[in-house]
Scaffold this motif. Structure first.
Motif, PDB file in Angstrom:
ATOM      1  N   ALA A  67     -29.057   0.262  17.028  1.00 44.66           N
ATOM      2  CA  ALA A  67     -29.820   1.281  16.286  1.00 44.66           C
ATOM      3  C   ALA A  67     -29.088   1.767  15.037  1.00 44.66           C
ATOM      4  O   ALA A  67     -29.711   2.234  14.091  1.00 44.66           O
ATOM      5  CB  ALA A  67     -30.137   2.457  17.201  1.00 44.66           C
ATOM      6  N   THR A  68     -27.741   1.682  15.043  1.00 49.01           N
ATOM      7  CA  THR A  68     -26.988   2.319  13.951  1.00 49.01           C
ATOM      8  C   THR A  68     -26.047   1.375  13.201  1.00 49.01           C
ATOM      9  O   THR A  68     -25.574   1.713  12.118  1.00 49.01           O
ATOM     10  CB  THR A  68     -26.104   3.457  14.521  1.00 49.01           C
TER      11      THR A  68
ATOM     12  N   LEU B 170     -19.748   7.170  15.507  1.00 46.30           N
ATOM     13  CA  LEU B 170     -21.088   7.461  14.977  1.00 46.30           C
ATOM     14  C   LEU B 170     -21.097   8.787  14.240  1.00 46.30           C
ATOM     15  O   LEU B 170     -20.498   9.761  14.692  1.00 46.30           O
ATOM     16  CB  LEU B 170     -22.081   7.569  16.130  1.00 46.30           C
ATOM     17  N   GLY B 171     -21.820   8.819  13.141  1.00 46.25           N
ATOM     18  CA  GLY B 171     -22.004  10.079  12.425  1.00 46.25           C
ATOM     19  C   GLY B 171     -23.413  10.159  11.921  1.00 46.25           C
ATOM     20  O   GLY B 171     -24.153   9.162  11.971  1.00 46.25           O
ATOM     21  N   PRO B 172     -23.834  11.314  11.434  1.00 45.06           N
ATOM     22  CA  PRO B 172     -25.229  11.498  11.023  1.00 45.06           C
ATOM     23  C   PRO B 172     -25.543  10.949   9.635  1.00 45.06           C
ATOM     24  O   PRO B 172     -26.711  10.848   9.278  1.00 45.06           O
ATOM     25  CB  PRO B 172     -25.390  13.020  11.032  1.00 45.06           C
TER      26      PRO B 172
ATOM     27  N   GLY C  60     -19.013   6.440  10.692  1.00 46.88           N
ATOM     28  CA  GLY C  60     -20.027   5.406  10.521  1.00 46.88           C
ATOM     29  C   GLY C  60     -19.421   4.015  10.499  1.00 46.88           C
ATOM     30  O   GLY C  60     -20.106   3.022  10.276  1.00 46.88           O
ATOM     31  N   GLU C  61     -18.121   3.882  10.700  1.00 44.49           N
ATOM     32  CA  GLU C  61     -17.491   2.563  10.858  1.00 44.49           C
ATOM     33  C   GLU C  61     -16.274   2.689  11.763  1.00 44.49           C
ATOM     34  O   GLU C  61     -15.704   3.786  11.907  1.00 44.49           O
ATOM     35  CB  GLU C  61     -17.095   1.965   9.507  1.00 44.49           C
ATOM     36  N   LYS C  62     -15.924   1.576  12.369  1.00 46.13           N
ATOM     37  CA  LYS C  62     -14.856   1.569  13.353  1.00 46.13           C
ATOM     38  C   LYS C  62     -13.552   2.147  12.794  1.00 46.13           C
ATOM     39  O   LYS C  62     -13.186   1.861  11.650  1.00 46.13           O
ATOM     40  CB  LYS C  62     -14.621   0.127  13.818  1.00 46.13           C
TER      41      LYS C  62
END
Ligand code: ATP
Ligand code: MG
Length: 566
Positions: free
Chosen positions: A324-325, A332-334, A358-360
């Motif tokens: 999904a992302t 994970l971030g918004p 939003g990235e490892k």
């Protein structure tokens, strides 16, 4: 009644399998015996206490205008197929076949049977409203019957069902039951709260659970210290925080190698969990949604489900999150999400917080709502914690434990539609009945009363539920005058209408006192040495241990006053 003639098989030890105090004491005091898993026999004292509860329930239901019926326990499976519950109810519904190979079941509840009765016998709005109730044995093949009467497979329930012509009238029926329930549990002498419960699709304040407050309760409930607000944990709301007003700092990307969990990230960055924003991915009716909550808060799935108007929500798996992302969980971030985003209202009070990058192996610091991202929806989504603010008055919320003894629910037209139960309204149209259902676990009330009222010596019955109000302990086995006085006191108490047990057994005083305490009888009167020497008897109040000595002649009048209930 005479102790020597009643079946009161008291036990010194509680059975090993009894985990909770009510189960232990009901067994030890000889109130119940187990026949098989979750199925109990009520012995004389147990039945007497049950009858007390039933009487209060009956009087208040009648006073509220409900009519008593008695419905069958054996029910045809066809009727359950009509409502759609034959499949849905699952293995709690005990099913069997009779000699004609017809499928039947044992009633775990009676919506189907009552709706069938009403559809066949009430055809016009003129016959409405009607509220029918029964006090009857239910059977539910509970997966884990336990705690004695608290969660049996066979148990006694009062169930009532109201039928109304309009939604407003149904609301009035609901309020009448709510009032009756308040009276019932007040008259039982119990400390309780009516808590708002989740209504799922029905909405409004039309489901309340009545909870007996007890530390040993299975349910967590939220109550306000300052006002009457009370709700179960699934439903409990909290006040929104003041919007954040600190100055926004420039956002920055920081490397957080291998730090995925809240604690690890916070420790690494030297911040409190309340400064971190968690981004969780849920599946709402199959569709991914990002849910934002403060690092020290938890999502309450039922509140989330209601906010999203979904019928099912479930936390997504790691694979689903990634699909999904495009980001592995933990980072994970918004920002930049392509799926719907819903934030808990507490997020509005956050400033300059940390989110996943939003990235490892990356996080972002000094992120701000409004500047860096905007959620599509903000709602009250989180599990209330102690110290949160009341949604009604702003007072402090407290978490406490309770035992659900009653549940009232506005059903609406779900059953009447399914079973095609209709009446002719004033305009000549056929319309489905609007229903409500109202349960009380009568046998669970007995257990709950003991969970709430006991001490190390045994049960401490609230006066209205005690099988006997007074126990006269005759210690006059060596002295006929004492024995005679005990017997005449017992007679006089009975003649005044006070329910009294005479302990006429030739036992040691110590063991008689122990039994009197164990049974929980509110007042013990001892006729012994002090009577022989000075004509005095001793009244001891079970709950407080308070002792009063007085002349035998005064005892009846004093006890009549002490034991008066409405
Ligand atoms: P629970 O969540 O405890 O399983 P429920 O939601 O299944 O309860 P209802 O169907 O609303 O309960 O039943 C009405 C009342 O009957 C409950 O409020 C409770 O007091 C009582 N009750 C339900 N199940 C049992 C049981 N297995 N043993 C004793 N009493 C029960
Ligand atoms: Mg249940």
């Amino acid at each position: 009644m005479l102790f020597s003639q009643l079946l009161i098989p008291t036990l010194k030890e509680s059975p090993a399998e009894a985990e909770v105090i009510s189960h232990k004491l009901l067994m030890r005091a000889g109130f119940i015996r187990k026949l098989t898993s979750g199925v109990y026999s009520y012995l004389p004292l147990g039945l007497m206490a049950l009858r007390k509860i039933e009487r209060i329930v009956r009087e208040e239901m009648n006073a509220a205008g409900a009519q008593e019926v008695l419905l069958p326990m054996v029910q045809p499976a066809d009727l359950w197929a009509e409502s759609g519950r034959l499949k849905k109810y699952g293995p709690e519904l005990l099913r069997f076949r009779d000699r004609h190979d017809r499928e039947s079941c044992l009633g775990p509840t009676h919506e189907e049977v009552i709706t069938d009765l009403v559809r066949n016998n009430i055809h016009s709005y003129r016959g409405l409203p009607v509220n029918l109730y029964q006090i009857q044995t239910k059977f539910r093949d509970e997966i884990r019957p336990r705690f004695g009467l608290m969660r049996g497979r066979e148990f006694i329930m009062k169930d009532a069902y109201s039928f109304d012509a309009s939604s407003d009238a149904a609301d009035r029926s609901y309020e009448a039951m709510k009032y009756a329930y308040h009276r019932i549990f007040t008259r039982c002498g119990l400390r309780f709260r009516a808590v708002e419960a989740d209504t799922g699709t029905i909405g409004g304040n039309f489901s309340h659970e009545f909870m007996v407050l007890a530390e040993t309760g299975e349910d967590t409930i939220v109550i306000c210290r300052s006002c009457s607000y009370a709700a179960n944990l699934e439903k409990a709301a909290c006040a929104a925080p003041a919007p954040a007003s600190d100055e926004m700092q420039p956002a920055a990307k920081v490397e957080t190698p291998g730090k995925r969990k809240v604690e690890a990230v916070c420790e690494f960055l030297g911040i409190e969990p309340s400064r971190l924003l968690k981004t969780l991915i849920y599946r709402a009716d199959g569709q991914p949604v990002a849910v934002l909550v403060r690092g020290d808060h938890e999502v309450q799935p039922v509140k989330l489900k209601n906010a999203l108007k979904a019928s099912e929500v479930e936390l997504a798996t790691d694979e689903e999150c990634f699909a999904a992302t495009g980001t592995p969980t933990g980072y994970l971030g918004p920002l930049g999400l392509k799926i719907p985003v819903i934030a808990d209202q507490a997020v509005l009070g956050m400033r300059n917080f940390v989110t996943g990058g939003g990235e490892k192996n990356f996080h972002l610091t000094n992120v701000n709502l409004g500047r860096d991202f905007t959620p599509g929806q903000v709602a009250d989504l989180r599990m209330v914690t102690p110290g949160d603010r009341c949604p009604l008055c702003g007072g402090e919320l407290e978490l406490t434990r309770g035992i659900e003894v009653g549940h009232i629910f506005k059903l609406g037209i779900a059953y009447s539609e399914a079973l095609n139960a209709r009446f002719l309204d004033a305009e000549g149209e056929m319309r489905p009945f609007i229903m409500g259902c109202y349960g009380i676990g009568v046998s669970r009330v007995l257990a709950a009363a003991i969970e709430q009222n006991h001490d190390q010596d045994g049960i401490v019955f609230p006066l209205p539920l005690a099988p006997f109000k007074v126990i006269v302990v005759n210690l006059g086995f060596a002295d006929e005058a004492v024995g005679q006085a005990a017997r005449s006191l017992y007679q006089a108490l009975r003649e005044s209408g006070i329910e009294t047990l005479l302990d006429d057994r030739d036992e040691r005083p110590g063991s008689k006192f122990k039994d009197a305490d164990l049974l929980g009888i509110p007042f013990r009167v001892t006729v012994g040495k002090r009577f022989a020497s000075g004509g005095l008897v001793e009244i001891r109040e079970r709950a407080s241990g308070k002792i009063t000595e007085l002349a035998l002649a005064e005892a009846v009048e004093r006890l009549a006053r002490l034991t008066a209930t409405d």
